[in-house]
Design a protein around this motif. Structure first.
Motif, PDB file in Angstrom:
ATOM      1  N   UNK A  40     -38.480 -29.694  -9.496  1.00 54.86           N
ATOM      2  CA  UNK A  40     -38.030 -28.474 -10.430  1.00 54.86           C
ATOM      3  C   UNK A  40     -36.629 -28.916 -11.064  1.00 54.86           C
ATOM      4  N   UNK A  41     -35.755 -29.402  -9.994  1.00 53.67           N
ATOM      5  CA  UNK A  41     -34.375 -29.679 -10.672  1.00 53.67           C
ATOM      6  C   UNK A  41     -34.558 -31.083 -11.566  1.00 53.67           C
ATOM      7  N   UNK A  42     -35.549 -31.856 -11.255  1.00 52.63           N
ATOM      8  CA  UNK A  42     -35.540 -33.210 -11.841  1.00 52.63           C
ATOM      9  C   UNK A  42     -35.976 -32.799 -13.611  1.00 52.63           C
ATOM     10  N   UNK A  43     -36.755 -31.982 -13.577  1.00 52.54           N
ATOM     11  CA  UNK A  43     -37.194 -31.562 -15.043  1.00 52.54           C
ATOM     12  C   UNK A  43     -36.128 -30.992 -15.874  1.00 52.54           C
ATOM     13  N   UNK A  44     -34.756 -30.443 -15.169  1.00 50.12           N
ATOM     14  CA  UNK A  44     -33.672 -30.373 -16.013  1.00 50.12           C
ATOM     15  C   UNK A  44     -32.790 -31.269 -15.737  1.00 50.12           C
ATOM     16  N   UNK A  45     -33.074 -32.340 -15.257  1.00 45.13           N
ATOM     17  CA  UNK A  45     -31.823 -33.379 -15.039  1.00 45.13           C
ATOM     18  C   UNK A  45     -31.390 -34.265 -16.145  1.00 45.13           C
ATOM     19  N   UNK A  46     -32.105 -34.047 -17.264  1.00 45.57           N
ATOM     20  CA  UNK A  46     -31.914 -34.885 -18.435  1.00 45.57           C
ATOM     21  C   UNK A  46     -30.472 -35.119 -18.711  1.00 45.57           C
ATOM     22  N   UNK A  47     -29.660 -34.087 -18.770  1.00 45.57           N
ATOM     23  CA  UNK A  47     -28.307 -33.935 -19.271  1.00 45.57           C
ATOM     24  C   UNK A  47     -27.430 -34.448 -18.022  1.00 45.57           C
TER      25      UNK A  47
END
Length: 388
Positions: A40-47
């Motif tokens: 779940x956190x990986x999916x928002x870790x792009x930035x």
């Protein structure tokens, strides 16, 4: 609380990775956050990944900072790999089983009846309805023209593109002065090999292959083990790509490492003592771990890569000493698995080499090694092959 509001924690940590508020402790916090929350956190870790690469570009000469940032990137890839394994267990097959059938029954049946004449068809026999016009119809042809190409590569997911970006920008650290960073990059690539399709990872592996081979000659054994693990994963998932690389590039280097370790064990205080003793008493020495990595990598290569007969014979001969009853039990187990895998491709070669190790066969006395007691393990290997 953390799992429900991890996005706030991610935002707070990412602020500490900016150039203005760069904090080394933020990398450790981010690693724990990714490990706890997972995909779940990986999916928002792009930035956050972009911030890591920006800091790596600016501070690549600072070893402590590079270690922290690479730990974050490696944890991202490992979290994705763990989630992928949970969703779709790995299914692998022996690459060469199709080209080396274990039974000749089909050939013998054909050979027996090869000259039999086919019964002539009765001209009055009713063979059923036959087509009165060309196959297909305009509607069917139009539908076939608009159908998607079955061999077309499906579009990459955002997660796959994120992992590809991580590995493509991490390859330059394979030659870093820090041994820990070199090992970390190899581990990152090994995890990525289980996640990415061939089209996304193989160009990077091809570009980095000379540096991967150089790591097999690294002075640090744990770096060599990490390189062997990467090669193991590549052999399992991309056997066709690794065929020439395994037998032409990797195996000669593995053979050199085996001989070098054998010479080093002769003067190692932790080595086993006695006639034909192999390896060390402890399972935590560098040489034991390196032996284990080499055995597992060659087992994966035999399983996933098309075999090359002359090289496989060298593999059979070189690893016999690990079947010695005085070798460490873990190494014996790994060696048995290796010989079972080879036996599924060439059972006669395994039988001949192991039998000649115990008793001389004709003029093949050079294979006889009386100092190695391989009788029990030979029986276990051959019994396993008979039962499969």
């Amino acid at each position: 609380m953390l799992l429900s509001n991890f996005d706030y924690g991610l935002d707070a940590v990412s602020r500490r990775l900016s150039r203005r508020w760069l904090d080394l402790d933020a990398t450790s916090v981010l690693v724990i956050l990714i490990r706890l929350v997972g995909r779940d956190v990986v999916q928002r870790a792009g930035d956050v990944v972009e911030e890591c690469f920006d800091r790596l570009d600016e501070y690549h000469g600072y070893e402590v900072l590079v270690k922290g940032l690479m730990s974050v990137l490696a944890e991202v890839v490992e979290a994705i790999a763990a989630d992928r394994d949970a969703q779709a267990p790995l299914q692998t097959g022996d690459a060469a089983d199709k080209s080396h059938p274990r039974s000749m029954q089909g050939f013998l049946e054909w050979f027996t009846h090869r000259n039999d004449s086919n019964p002539s068809l009765d001209p009055d026999e009713d063979v059923g309805p036959v087509p009165q016009e060309a196959w297909g119809s305009p509607q069917q042809e139009e539908a076939d023209a608009t159908a998607p190409d079955p061999i077309e590569t499906p579009p990459s997911t955002p997660t796959e593109l994120l992992v590809q970006q991580i590995i493509s920008r991490s390859l330059y650290f394979l030659t870093h002065d820090s041994r820990l960073i070199r090992a970390r990059i190899l581990t990152l690539l090994a995890s990525a090999a289980t996640v990415l399709p061939a089209a996304l990872i193989l160009p990077s592996i091809h570009h980095a292959w000379p540096f991967v081979l150089n790591r097999l000659a690294d002075p640090e054994p744990f770096v060599v083990s990490a390189a062997a693990t990467l090669i193991e994963n590549l052999a399992i998932h991309f056997g066709d790509f690794m065929y020439g690389r395994i037998w032409d590039d990797v195996w000669p280097r593995f053979l050199y490492i085996l001989r070098k370790l054998e010479m080093a064990d002769s003067s190692n205080a932790l080595s086993r003592r006695g006639p034909g003793a192999v390896g060390t008493e402890s399972a935590y020495t560098h040489s034991h771990r390196l032996y284990r990595s080499l055995l597992r990598t060659m087992t994966a290569a035999i399983q996933g890569v098309q075999v090359k007969d002359d090289a496989v014979w060298d593999v059979i001969v070189a690893h016999r000493r690990f079947l010695h009853s005085e070798a460490h039990e873990e190494l014996q187990s790994c060696a048995r698995e290796l010989y079972v895998r080879i036996g599924k491709k060439n059972e006669d070669a395994v039988w001949f080499a192991l039998t000649a190790t115990q008793d001389p066969l004709g003029g093949w006395t050079h294979l006889h090694e009386p100092q190695w007691n391989v009788t029990l393990n030979t029986e276990l290997v051959l019994q396993n092959l008979r039962n499969t």
